[in-house]
Write a protein that holds these residues in place. Sequence first.
Motif, PDB file in Angstrom:
ATOM      1  N   PHE A 177     -17.937 -11.032  76.179  1.00 40.80           N
ATOM      2  CA  PHE A 177     -18.010 -11.399  77.584  1.00 40.80           C
ATOM      3  C   PHE A 177     -16.683 -11.978  78.022  1.00 40.80           C
ATOM      4  CE2 PHE A 177     -22.579 -11.344  76.894  1.00 40.80           C
ATOM      5  CZ  PHE A 177     -23.023 -10.781  78.080  1.00 40.80           C
ATOM      6  N   GLU A 178     -16.417 -11.856  79.291  1.00 40.71           N
ATOM      7  CA  GLU A 178     -15.234 -12.470  79.875  1.00 40.71           C
ATOM      8  C   GLU A 178     -15.705 -13.421  80.939  1.00 40.71           C
ATOM      9  OE1 GLU A 178     -11.650 -13.617  79.932  1.00 40.71           O
ATOM     10  OE2 GLU A 178     -12.151 -11.979  78.610  1.00 40.71           O
ATOM     11  N   PRO A 179     -15.470 -14.702  80.849  1.00 43.66           N
ATOM     12  CA  PRO A 179     -14.770 -15.393  79.778  1.00 43.66           C
ATOM     13  C   PRO A 179     -15.634 -15.464  78.519  1.00 43.66           C
ATOM     14  CG  PRO A 179     -15.636 -16.984  81.339  1.00 43.66           C
ATOM     15  CD  PRO A 179     -15.923 -15.621  81.902  1.00 43.66           C
ATOM     16  N   PRO A 180     -15.008 -15.716  77.375  1.00 53.60           N
ATOM     17  CA  PRO A 180     -15.760 -15.785  76.116  1.00 53.60           C
ATOM     18  C   PRO A 180     -16.823 -16.887  76.151  1.00 53.60           C
ATOM     19  CG  PRO A 180     -13.394 -15.764  75.718  1.00 53.60           C
ATOM     20  CD  PRO A 180     -13.580 -15.929  77.186  1.00 53.60           C
ATOM     21  N   ALA A 181     -17.763 -16.796  75.248  1.00 49.74           N
ATOM     22  CA  ALA A 181     -18.836 -17.789  75.148  1.00 49.74           C
ATOM     23  C   ALA A 181     -18.241 -19.183  74.959  1.00 49.74           C
ATOM     24  CB  ALA A 181     -19.745 -17.462  73.974  1.00 49.74           C
ATOM     25  N   SER A 182     -18.821 -20.138  75.658  1.00 55.52           N
ATOM     26  CA  SER A 182     -18.354 -21.521  75.538  1.00 55.52           C
ATOM     27  C   SER A 182     -19.038 -22.186  74.343  1.00 55.52           C
ATOM     28  CB  SER A 182     -18.682 -22.301  76.813  1.00 55.52           C
ATOM     29  OG  SER A 182     -20.080 -22.498  76.919  1.00 55.52           O
ATOM     30  N   ASP A 183     -18.476 -23.310  73.924  1.00 55.79           N
ATOM     31  CA  ASP A 183     -19.087 -24.080  72.833  1.00 55.79           C
ATOM     32  C   ASP A 183     -20.506 -24.513  73.205  1.00 55.79           C
ATOM     33  OD1 ASP A 183     -16.889 -23.826  71.183  1.00 55.79           O
ATOM     34  OD2 ASP A 183     -16.019 -25.748  71.753  1.00 55.79           O
ATOM     35  N   ASP A 184     -20.715 -24.863  74.471  1.00 55.68           N
ATOM     36  CA  ASP A 184     -22.053 -25.278  74.916  1.00 55.68           C
ATOM     37  C   ASP A 184     -23.057 -24.137  74.812  1.00 55.68           C
ATOM     38  OD1 ASP A 184     -21.195 -27.851  75.447  1.00 55.68           O
ATOM     39  OD2 ASP A 184     -20.896 -27.493  77.597  1.00 55.68           O
ATOM     40  N   GLU A 185     -22.648 -22.934  75.165  1.00 56.55           N
ATOM     41  CA  GLU A 185     -23.544 -21.774  75.059  1.00 56.55           C
ATOM     42  C   GLU A 185     -23.892 -21.478  73.601  1.00 56.55           C
ATOM     43  OE1 GLU A 185     -22.514 -18.772  78.658  1.00 56.55           O
ATOM     44  OE2 GLU A 185     -20.879 -19.172  77.239  1.00 56.55           O
ATOM     45  N   ILE A 186     -22.903 -21.557  72.745  1.00 60.20           N
ATOM     46  CA  ILE A 186     -23.132 -21.295  71.323  1.00 60.20           C
ATOM     47  C   ILE A 186     -24.063 -22.351  70.744  1.00 60.20           C
ATOM     48  CG2 ILE A 186     -22.040 -21.129  69.050  1.00 60.20           C
ATOM     49  CD1 ILE A 186     -19.540 -20.028  70.556  1.00 60.20           C
ATOM     50  N   ARG A 187     -23.841 -23.615  71.090  1.00 59.23           N
ATOM     51  CA  ARG A 187     -24.694 -24.690  70.582  1.00 59.23           C
ATOM     52  C   ARG A 187     -26.120 -24.560  71.117  1.00 59.23           C
ATOM     53  NH1 ARG A 187     -27.065 -29.361  70.867  1.00 59.23           N
ATOM     54  NH2 ARG A 187     -26.850 -30.879  69.200  1.00 59.23           N
ATOM     55  N   ALA A 188     -26.279 -24.211  72.391  1.00 57.04           N
ATOM     56  CA  ALA A 188     -27.622 -24.046  72.960  1.00 57.04           C
ATOM     57  C   ALA A 188     -28.395 -22.961  72.218  1.00 57.04           C
ATOM     58  CB  ALA A 188     -27.532 -23.720  74.453  1.00 57.04           C
ATOM     59  N   SER A 189     -27.725 -21.885  71.882  1.00 52.50           N
ATOM     60  CA  SER A 189     -28.385 -20.829  71.119  1.00 52.50           C
ATOM     61  C   SER A 189     -28.743 -21.305  69.717  1.00 52.50           C
ATOM     62  CB  SER A 189     -27.478 -19.598  71.034  1.00 52.50           C
ATOM     63  OG  SER A 189     -27.383 -18.987  72.299  1.00 52.50           O
ATOM     64  N   ALA A 190     -27.855 -22.095  69.113  1.00 47.24           N
ATOM     65  CA  ALA A 190     -28.132 -22.628  67.773  1.00 47.24           C
ATOM     66  C   ALA A 190     -29.336 -23.568  67.803  1.00 47.24           C
ATOM     67  CB  ALA A 190     -26.904 -23.357  67.231  1.00 47.24           C
TER      68      ALA A 190
ATOM     69  N   ALA B 156     -31.995 -33.699  59.242  1.00 49.00           N
ATOM     70  CA  ALA B 156     -31.967 -32.320  58.743  1.00 49.00           C
ATOM     71  C   ALA B 156     -31.863 -31.336  59.896  1.00 49.00           C
ATOM     72  CB  ALA B 156     -33.212 -32.036  57.909  1.00 49.00           C
ATOM     73  N   PHE B 157     -32.601 -31.597  60.968  1.00 48.04           N
ATOM     74  CA  PHE B 157     -32.575 -30.734  62.148  1.00 48.04           C
ATOM     75  C   PHE B 157     -31.169 -30.713  62.754  1.00 48.04           C
ATOM     76  CE2 PHE B 157     -33.152 -29.790  66.628  1.00 48.04           C
ATOM     77  CZ  PHE B 157     -34.138 -28.825  66.645  1.00 48.04           C
ATOM     78  N   ASP B 158     -30.592 -31.898  62.967  1.00 46.55           N
ATOM     79  CA  ASP B 158     -29.251 -31.987  63.561  1.00 46.55           C
ATOM     80  C   ASP B 158     -28.200 -31.326  62.677  1.00 46.55           C
ATOM     81  OD1 ASP B 158     -30.355 -33.323  65.702  1.00 46.55           O
ATOM     82  OD2 ASP B 158     -29.726 -35.317  65.011  1.00 46.55           O
ATOM     83  N   ARG B 159     -28.313 -31.502  61.370  1.00 50.31           N
ATOM     84  CA  ARG B 159     -27.374 -30.873  60.436  1.00 50.31           C
ATOM     85  C   ARG B 159     -27.486 -29.348  60.520  1.00 50.31           C
ATOM     86  NH1 ARG B 159     -28.624 -33.676  56.365  1.00 50.31           N
ATOM     87  NH2 ARG B 159     -30.240 -32.315  55.557  1.00 50.31           N
ATOM     88  N   ALA B 160     -28.709 -28.844  60.614  1.00 54.63           N
ATOM     89  CA  ALA B 160     -28.911 -27.397  60.733  1.00 54.63           C
ATOM     90  C   ALA B 160     -28.301 -26.873  62.024  1.00 54.63           C
ATOM     91  CB  ALA B 160     -30.398 -27.067  60.663  1.00 54.63           C
TER      92      ALA B 160
ATOM     93  N   GLU C  30     -21.634 -23.587  63.881  1.00 55.45           N
ATOM     94  CA  GLU C  30     -20.372 -23.193  63.241  1.00 55.45           C
ATOM     95  C   GLU C  30     -20.410 -21.738  62.778  1.00 55.45           C
ATOM     96  OE1 GLU C  30     -19.859 -26.111  60.173  1.00 55.45           O
ATOM     97  OE2 GLU C  30     -19.350 -27.688  61.609  1.00 55.45           O
ATOM     98  N   ALA C  31     -21.522 -21.331  62.176  1.00 56.17           N
ATOM     99  CA  ALA C  31     -21.650 -19.949  61.704  1.00 56.17           C
ATOM    100  C   ALA C  31     -21.623 -18.976  62.880  1.00 56.17           C
ATOM    101  CB  ALA C  31     -22.938 -19.782  60.904  1.00 56.17           C
ATOM    102  N   ALA C  32     -22.319 -19.323  63.956  1.00 53.52           N
ATOM    103  CA  ALA C  32     -22.349 -18.446  65.133  1.00 53.52           C
ATOM    104  C   ALA C  32     -20.955 -18.330  65.752  1.00 53.52           C
ATOM    105  CB  ALA C  32     -23.346 -18.980  66.155  1.00 53.52           C
ATOM    106  N   ARG C  33     -20.247 -19.441  65.845  1.00 51.25           N
ATOM    107  CA  ARG C  33     -18.893 -19.420  66.416  1.00 51.25           C
ATOM    108  C   ARG C  33     -17.978 -18.534  65.576  1.00 51.25           C
ATOM    109  NH1 ARG C  33     -17.875 -24.556  66.399  1.00 51.25           N
ATOM    110  NH2 ARG C  33     -18.693 -24.903  68.480  1.00 51.25           N
TER     111      ARG C  33
END
Length: 88
Positions: free
Chosen positions: A11-24, A44-48, A54-57
């Motif tokens: 996508f343009e602009p690329p995915a933001s950190d907030d979008e990636i985190r929301a999906s995670a 454990a939830f927060d660590r996951a 990080e993996a998604a990014r």
Amino acid sequence: MCRNIRTLFNFEPPASDDEIRASAVQFVRKLSGFGKPSKANEAAFDRAVVEVTEAARRLIFALETQAPPRNREIEAIKARERSKARFA
């Protein structure tokens, strides 16, 4: 429950950190079955969430394509039209 898990690549602009985190967060919620974890499971939830983010990014920014970047507004319009057709 998984409505925030969206395609984030190309996508343009690329995915933001907030979008990636929301999906995670949505992904971890789905896997764990918790909308909000108890105090006992919170760490454990927060660590996951951090690890999945990080993996998604890494994945999103490592992928390559020859296709032109998609426009978020046009994709949102298409999604609304699909939804209308499905639920009308």
